[in-house]
Design a protein around this motif. Structure first.
Motif, short mmCIF file in Angstrom:
data_model
loop_
_atom_site.label_atom_id
_atom_site.label_comp_id
_atom_site.label_asym_id
_atom_site.label_seq_id
_atom_site.Cartn_x
_atom_site.Cartn_y
_atom_site.Cartn_z
N MET A 176 8.79 9.83 -11.56
CA MET A 176 8.30 9.60 -10.18
C MET A 176 8.37 10.90 -9.39
O MET A 176 7.40 11.28 -8.74
N GLN B 31 1.46 15.61 -7.37
CA GLN B 31 0.58 15.21 -6.26
C GLN B 31 0.66 16.24 -5.14
O GLN B 31 -0.35 16.57 -4.53
N ALA C 297 0.84 -1.20 0.00
CA ALA C 297 0.00 0.00 0.00
C ALA C 297 0.88 1.25 0.00
O ALA C 297 0.59 2.21 -0.72
N LYS D 27 -2.86 3.45 -7.91
CA LYS D 27 -4.20 3.32 -7.34
C LYS D 27 -4.72 1.89 -7.39
O LYS D 27 -5.16 1.34 -6.37
N MET E 17 -1.44 11.37 0.37
CA MET E 17 -1.56 10.02 0.98
C MET E 17 -0.92 10.04 2.36
O MET E 17 0.17 10.57 2.57
N HIS F 146 -0.75 6.34 -10.43
CA HIS F 146 -0.47 5.06 -11.13
C HIS F 146 -0.61 3.89 -10.19
O HIS F 146 -0.85 2.79 -10.60
N ALA G 202 0.96 4.05 -2.72
CA ALA G 202 0.73 5.45 -2.42
C ALA G 202 1.84 6.31 -3.01
O ALA G 202 1.58 7.36 -3.57
N ARG G 203 3.07 5.82 -2.88
CA ARG G 203 4.17 6.59 -3.39
C ARG G 203 4.16 6.64 -4.91
O ARG G 203 4.67 7.57 -5.50
N ALA G 204 3.53 5.64 -5.52
CA ALA G 204 3.44 5.67 -6.98
C ALA G 204 2.40 6.68 -7.46
O ALA G 204 2.25 6.90 -8.67
N GLY G 205 1.67 7.20 -6.51
CA GLY G 205 0.70 8.22 -6.89
C GLY G 205 -0.50 7.65 -7.60
O GLY G 205 -0.92 6.54 -7.26
N VAL H 273 2.99 9.58 3.32
CA VAL H 273 3.53 8.32 2.79
C VAL H 273 4.76 8.61 1.92
O VAL H 273 5.63 7.78 1.77
#
Lengths: 720, 162
Positions: free
Chosen positions: B1, B8, A531, A542, B15, A540, A535-538, B30
């Protein structure tokens, strides 16, 4: 007076014994005499001869030692020999004293003579010893070789010096040379005198030496006169040396002339030898005398022996003759009498009472014959009595001959007992007759009773058979039950094991569940990390985040489910353990039940065996009852014959005359038994054979109700 | 990234990783979280302060463990066996540095709207105001958003300790 065998024997033995003791006395006396002779011979005569011989030998030794003393070279050797000589003389004295103690009169006289000789010898010996100690020859030699030699050497020196000093004078040197030769000759003569043993020649040498010395003196005087004016030290020195030589030579020669050794030798060869010879002769006489005495004593002893032998032989011959005569006479008379007595006794022993007891002699044999006659008469009396008893007469009277008369007492008792027995027998035979009748009746009853017994035994046997059947069935059932009980016990044990296994399995499951829980936890962690990554992948990530969240949910659910399973398995373990414990508690009960059933089974089997035994016993009982019946019948017939026999017995007893009327009274009862005895033998045998085939496996029993009713039985008390 | 992050960040949503300490829900962004681990035993560092008492080994890298309870003024945790260890990257003096701290449990990752963030009232809060960024609501529960800049800054701790 009666001349009995005893007295004859005593007389004969006394005579022989007296003769024997006389002989013994004679021998002892003679032996004592010869013993004392022998003792004298050994202790006096022989010993005296021995000591005298020893003393003779000692004198020889003394002589030898004396000679040794004479030959001694110096004072030391002389002293040693003299000392030894004194010792021997001591021993000789000792022997002389011993001999004086034991010697007889004649020898004592001879000994006194010997003593005188010995004293003389001792005096002479002392003289010789003194002379020897003087030792003139030795001293002369000493002077000649010591001082004389020195003086001579000095003289030679002085003479040489002087000669050297006067060489120019022709006359003087010749005189000196002559003087030296003369002095040397004088010295040689002196030495010869010292060495010469013969007194005459020695004297000649001495004179020669003195002459030569005088000659030398005169030459010196001449020289002194010739050289007075030219006197110097040499001449006076020479004169002094010559004077020394002369002086020493004179001393030596004087000693030689003295010559004590020769005197001593002379003394030894003359008077001493004579004295020693006389003493030895006396000792020889003593020895001779003693040997003569010994011979005489031996002759006397031989004469004594001859006399004693003759006396003893005569006495012994007389004793033998007397003893033999007495022995033959006595043995003949005793043997004859005893042979007759033996023949008589043998006849009596064989029962022959016709014996000849006529008496011929008055001794013990005669007495024996008389007594045997009396004995025979007494036996005849007893025989007469016995003959009367044999004829049936019990009224006869016997008188015992003494309190120890066994035969008489026995006869008395016999008659008495016979009377008692005959009376008793008469009464008893009547009683037997009565008894046999009664017995006959009883045996009949017995026979009937046996029959009834047999019937009862058969019934018992049948009942027993049925019972045995029941017991057997029970035993079978018990055996089956036992099998089932054992089986269930085993199964219970197996179930216990199964439950234990189940518990173990459950525990394993609980452990495994922990692993699943751990896996769920790890999965949860992975889902979380996923997870985070999502989350860090943003935007993408999800979709991936959704998957992660689903995985996480699954992990949570599986964790929950695992926890529930763990809970459940824990509870199951608990329950299974409880079940196991209960089964474990149940096992001993089942085991106990099984054991009890086995015991019951065993007891039933034993019962079965017991019932069989009872059955067998009843069969044996039946046999016995049959035998009883037969025996009862037999008893009846026996009692019949008994009655008959008692009649016969009474007839036999009447043979004896008891001198009373008791026999007649019992005779009247005789006919009674015959009537009573009659019915028994015929009636009995029939009832006995009620069930002859009963022996083979059970009985044909009649269980009719008329014979038994329940009321007759007693209720059995049930044992708790 | 990196660009994604930036977009974001600029957008209105973010997040958050939600974790619990003594039953209270806390959250951090996060973005800087590196990974979540099973708790590990920290190797104590001699003479280290109470802020970072030990070190752990995370896949070959030595990472200091920060005692967040101490910083927030909470009592020390009883047991760390069933807890989680959160590793994140934090720039110290402009250099990203890995740090780790212990949480009682890690709940989830949620998306939040920045506008919905509230201010934590100064009065009544048990924690030092400096370490708090704000509070958001998640399913009716209040989640405290920590200010990572201050919370994990060692200097601040030193000044406090001094």
């Amino acid at each position: 007076m009666k001349l009995t065998i005893k007295k004859k024997l005593i007389g004969a033995f006394a005579t022989v014994l007296i003769l024997m003791s006389g002989l013994a006395w004679i021998s002892i006396t003679r032996l004592a005499g010869s013993h004392s002779d022998l003792e004298h011979l050994v202790s006096v005569t022989s010993k005296s001869a021995l000591i005298a011989a020893e003393m003779e030998a000692e004198f020889l030794e003394i002589e030898a030692l004396q000679a040794e003393m004479l030959l001694a070279r110096d004072a030391e050797e002389l002293d040693a020999s003299e000392h030894h000589l004194k010792e021997v003389v001591e021993t000789l004295h000792g022997h002389r004293v011993t001999l004086g103690e034991i010697a007889d009169q004649q020898v004592q006289g001879q000994l006194q003579e010997f003593d005188a000789e010995l004293a003389r010898y001792l005096a002479l010996e002392k003289e010789i010893s003194a002379l020897l100690h003087a030792n003139s020859n030795g001293r002369a030699l000493e002077v000649s070789q010591g001082e004389g030699h020195d003086a001579y050497v000095h003289f030679q020196d002085s003479q040489a010096r002087f000669a050297g000093g006067v060489s120019d004078l022709t006359g003087g040197s010749t005189s000196i040379a002559r003087m030296a030769g003369i002095v040397a000759a004088a010295k040689i003569a002196e030495k010869n005198a010292l060495l010469e043993a013969d007194p005459k020649k020695r004297q000649a040498y001495i004179e020669l030496a003195e002459t030569k010395m005088a000659e030398a003196g005169s030459i010196l005087e001449t020289l002194q006169r010739s050289y007075r004016q030219a006197d110097n030290g040499a001449l006076s020195d020479l004169a002094k040396a010559l004077a020394d030589v002369e002086r020493t030579s004179g001393q030596a020669l004087a000693l030689v002339r003295e010559d004590t050794n020769a005197e001593a030798a002379e003394l030894f060869a003359g008077p001493t030898a004579e004295v020693i010879g006389a003493a030895k002769a006396i000792l020889g006489e003593i020895v001779e005398h003693n040997i003569g005495a010994m011979q005489e004593e031996t002759n006397v002893s031989a004469a004594h022996y001859t006399t004693a032998r003759t006396t003893l032989l005569t006495g012994a011959a007389v004793a033998i003759v007397v003893g033999l005569a007495a022995a033959i006479l006595l043995s003949v008379s005793i043997g004859r009498g005893l042979a007759r007595a033996t023949a008589l006794v043998r006849k009596v022993a064989a029962g022959d009472r016709r014996i000849d007891t006529s008496n011929t002699s008055k001794d013990e044999i005669g007495d024996l014959m008389n007594e045997m006659k009396a004995m025979n008469d007494a036996l005849c009396g007893m025989a007469t009595v016995a003959e009367r008893i044999a004829d049936g007469d019990l009224t006869v009277n016997v008188t015992r001959r003494s309190d120890y008369d066994g035969l008489g007492i026995a006869l008395e008792k016999m008659i008495e007992k016979l009377r008692e027995v005959m009376e008793g027998a008469t009464i008893s035979s009547a009683a037997v007759a009565d008894g046999s009748i009664a017995m006959s009746a009883t045996s009949e009853q017995l026979s009937q009773g046996s029959t009834e017994q047999a019937a009862a035994a058969e019934e018992a046997s049948a009942a027993m058979e049925q019972m045995t059947g029941n017991i057997r069935q029970t035993a079978d059932n018990a055996a089956q039950t036992e099998k089932i009980a054992v089986q269930s016990s085993k199964e219970a044990a197996e179930s216990g094991e199964a439950v234990a296994e189940a518990v173990v399995a459950m525990k394993t499951i609980a452990e495994k569940i922990n692993i699943i829980q751990e896996i769920a936890r790890q999965t949860d962690l992975l889902a979380l990390n996923a997870a985070v990554e999502a989350a860090r992948a943003g935007s993408h990530g999800k979709g991936f985040a959704v998957v992660a969240s689903e995985v996480r949910k699954l992990a949570e659910r599986s964790q929950q489910a695992a926890a529930e399973i763990g809970d459940l398995s824990g509870r199951t373990v608990e329950v299974s353990e409880r079940a196991g414990d209960m089964l474990q508690a149940l096992l001993p009960s089942i085991q106990r039940t099984s054991d009890l059933v086995q015991e019951i089974s065993a007891a039933t089997r034993e019962q079965n065996v017991g019932a069989d035994q009872i059955n067998l016993a009843i069969r044996e009982l039946d046999t016995v009852i049959q035998q009883n019946a037969a025996s009862a019948t037999e008893a009846a017939s026996v009692s019949q014959s008994l009655a008959t026999q008692s009649d016969q017995l009474r007839g036999l007893i009447s043979y004896f005359d008891l001198g009373t009327a008791s026999a007649g009274a019992s005779a009247q009862r005789r006919p009674a038994p015959e009537k009573a005895a009659q019915p028994s033998p015929a009636a009995k045998p029939a009832p006995v054979r009620v069930a002859p085939k009963a022996e083979e496996g059970g009985f044909a029993l009649d269980l009719g109700p008329e014979e038994l009713s329940d009321a007759e039985f007693e209720r059995h008390q049930a044992a708790s | 990234m990196q660009t994604d992050d930036m977009t974001q960040e600029t957008s209105n949503t973010g997040m958050l990783l939600i974790f619990r300490l003594d039953g209270e829900a806390f959250a951090i962004s996060v973005t800087w979280v590196h990974e979540i681990l099973d708790p590990q035993r920290a190797t104590p560092v001699p003479n280290a302060g109470p802020f970072a008492p030990g070190l752990i080994n995370v896949r070959g890298a030595v990472v200091p463990v920060i005692d967040i309870r101490h910083r927030l003024g909470l009592a020390p945790g009883a047991s760390e066996d069933d807890g989680r260890m959160i590793v994140f990257e934090h720039p110290i003096e402009c250099t990203p540095q890995k740090l780790a701290f212990c949480a009682d449990s890690v709940e989830q990752v949620i998306e939040y709207d920045r506008s919905s963030m509230e201010q934590v009232p100064q009065l009544g809060a048990a924690w030092p105001q400096a370490y708090l960024r704000g509070a958001i609501r998640d399913n009716g529960e209040l989640v405290i958003l920590l200010e990572t800049e201050t919370t994990f800054a060692p200097a601040a701790d030193r000044s406090v300790a001094a």
